[in-house]
Motif scaffolding. Structure first.
Motif, PDB file in Angstrom:
ATOM      1  N   VAL A  47      43.155  80.516  33.628  1.00 24.80           N
ATOM      2  CA  VAL A  47      42.713  80.648  32.238  1.00 24.80           C
ATOM      3  C   VAL A  47      41.232  80.979  32.163  1.00 24.80           C
ATOM      4  O   VAL A  47      40.831  81.958  31.548  1.00 24.80           O
ATOM      5  N   ALA A  48      40.405  80.168  32.796  1.00 26.06           N
ATOM      6  CA  ALA A  48      38.961  80.393  32.691  1.00 26.06           C
ATOM      7  C   ALA A  48      38.241  79.595  33.754  1.00 26.06           C
ATOM      8  O   ALA A  48      38.733  78.584  34.258  1.00 26.06           O
ATOM      9  N   THR A  49      37.037  80.067  34.060  1.00 26.90           N
ATOM     10  CA  THR A  49      36.185  79.347  34.976  1.00 26.90           C
ATOM     11  C   THR A  49      34.736  79.700  34.672  1.00 26.90           C
ATOM     12  O   THR A  49      34.452  80.611  33.893  1.00 26.90           O
ATOM     13  N   THR A  50      33.835  78.965  35.300  1.00 26.87           N
ATOM     14  CA  THR A  50      32.423  79.245  35.148  1.00 26.87           C
ATOM     15  C   THR A  50      31.714  78.864  36.434  1.00 26.87           C
ATOM     16  O   THR A  50      32.263  78.150  37.267  1.00 26.87           O
ATOM     17  N   SER A  57      34.407  83.598  33.617  1.00 27.99           N
ATOM     18  CA  SER A  57      35.518  84.529  33.721  1.00 27.99           C
ATOM     19  C   SER A  57      36.683  83.940  32.944  1.00 27.99           C
ATOM     20  O   SER A  57      36.926  82.731  33.016  1.00 27.99           O
ATOM     21  N   VAL A  58      37.370  84.792  32.213  1.00 29.55           N
ATOM     22  CA  VAL A  58      38.530  84.326  31.448  1.00 29.55           C
ATOM     23  C   VAL A  58      39.672  85.320  31.609  1.00 29.55           C
ATOM     24  O   VAL A  58      39.448  86.499  31.868  1.00 29.55           O
ATOM     25  N   THR A  67      36.535  79.744  26.333  1.00 32.95           N
ATOM     26  CA  THR A  67      35.405  79.852  27.223  1.00 32.95           C
ATOM     27  C   THR A  67      35.265  78.571  28.021  1.00 32.95           C
ATOM     28  O   THR A  67      35.618  77.485  27.536  1.00 32.95           O
ATOM     29  N   ALA A  68      34.760  78.697  29.238  1.00 34.31           N
ATOM     30  CA  ALA A  68      34.552  77.546  30.109  1.00 34.31           C
ATOM     31  C   ALA A  68      33.064  77.248  30.203  1.00 34.31           C
ATOM     32  O   ALA A  68      32.235  78.159  30.121  1.00 34.31           O
ATOM     33  N   SER A  69      32.753  75.985  30.365  1.00 36.79           N
ATOM     34  CA  SER A  69      31.367  75.570  30.564  1.00 36.79           C
ATOM     35  C   SER A  69      31.369  74.332  31.439  1.00 36.79           C
ATOM     36  O   SER A  69      32.420  73.736  31.683  1.00 36.79           O
ATOM     37  N   GLN A  70      30.191  73.951  31.923  1.00 38.90           N
ATOM     38  CA  GLN A  70      30.133  72.775  32.786  1.00 38.90           C
ATOM     39  C   GLN A  70      28.887  71.960  32.486  1.00 38.90           C
ATOM     40  O   GLN A  70      27.884  72.489  32.010  1.00 38.90           O
ATOM     41  N   LEU A  79      36.774  73.326  28.698  1.00 36.44           N
ATOM     42  CA  LEU A  79      37.447  74.526  28.224  1.00 36.44           C
ATOM     43  C   LEU A  79      37.488  74.458  26.701  1.00 36.44           C
ATOM     44  O   LEU A  79      38.187  73.625  26.134  1.00 36.44           O
ATOM     45  N   GLN A  80      36.698  75.304  26.073  1.00 36.43           N
ATOM     46  CA  GLN A  80      36.701  75.397  24.619  1.00 36.43           C
ATOM     47  C   GLN A  80      37.729  76.430  24.207  1.00 36.43           C
ATOM     48  O   GLN A  80      37.643  77.587  24.630  1.00 36.43           O
ATOM     49  N   MET A  81      38.671  75.997  23.392  1.00 32.56           N
ATOM     50  CA  MET A  81      39.763  76.875  22.976  1.00 32.56           C
ATOM     51  C   MET A  81      39.727  77.017  21.461  1.00 32.56           C
ATOM     52  O   MET A  81      39.898  76.039  20.733  1.00 32.56           O
ATOM     53  N   ASN A  82      39.482  78.230  21.009  1.00 26.21           N
ATOM     54  CA  ASN A  82      39.433  78.522  19.576  1.00 26.21           C
ATOM     55  C   ASN A  82      40.549  79.473  19.199  1.00 26.21           C
ATOM     56  O   ASN A  82      41.114  80.165  20.049  1.00 26.21           O
ATOM     57  N   ASN A  83      40.848  79.510  17.906  1.00 25.65           N
ATOM     58  CA  ASN A  83      41.887  80.406  17.389  1.00 25.65           C
ATOM     59  C   ASN A  83      43.161  80.309  18.234  1.00 25.65           C
ATOM     60  O   ASN A  83      43.698  81.323  18.688  1.00 25.65           O
TER      61      ASN A  83
END
Length: 126
Positions: A47-50, A57-58, A67-70, A79-83
């Motif tokens: 799904v995603a990484t950072t 990367s998504v 989007t991913a963050s750490q 993992l922020q998931m919108n919409n």
């Protein structure tokens, strides 16, 4: 060795969730972390990484929405998931693999990862 996901739940389409993956200090300092998901009857997908320099990367299926963050101080990957969409319904996992995955470009191949959390369920209703 520990990866603990949290933050899943049930939301309506268009809603948002933020998942957390708390890693042990041993894992966080030595391994590359990423988010995967697995829907019922489907293969596990990246799904995603950072990375520590902030690059992310998504997957194409979530681009522009996830989007991913750490947080290095908390040894946590987010993992922020919108919409959110009904097709995002799945069990979401945090995984740890060798740091070489980052350079390989194959971060989304689940076969390259050594450790997995227990997962957190995300259900999106229409």
């Amino acid at each position: 060795v520990q990866l603990v996901e949290s933050g899943g739940g049930s939301v309506q389409a268009g809603g948002s969730l933020r998942l957390s993956c708390a890693a042990s200090g041993y894992i966080y300092s030595r391994y590359f972390l990423a988010w995967f998901r697995q829907a019922s009857g489907k293969q596990r997908e990246g799904v995603a990484t950072t990375t520590s320099d902030g690059s992310t990367s998504v997957a194409d299926s979530v681009k522009g929405r996830f989007t991913a963050s750490q947080d290095n101080a908390q040894n946590t990957l987010y993992l922020q998931m919108n919409n959110l969409k009904p097709e995002d319904t799945a069990m979401y996992y945090c995984a740890a693999g060798p740091r070489s995955i980052c350079a390989s470009g194959d971060w989304d191949d689940f076969r390259g990862y050594y450790y997995w959390g227990q997962g957190t369920q995300v259900t999106v209703s229409s």
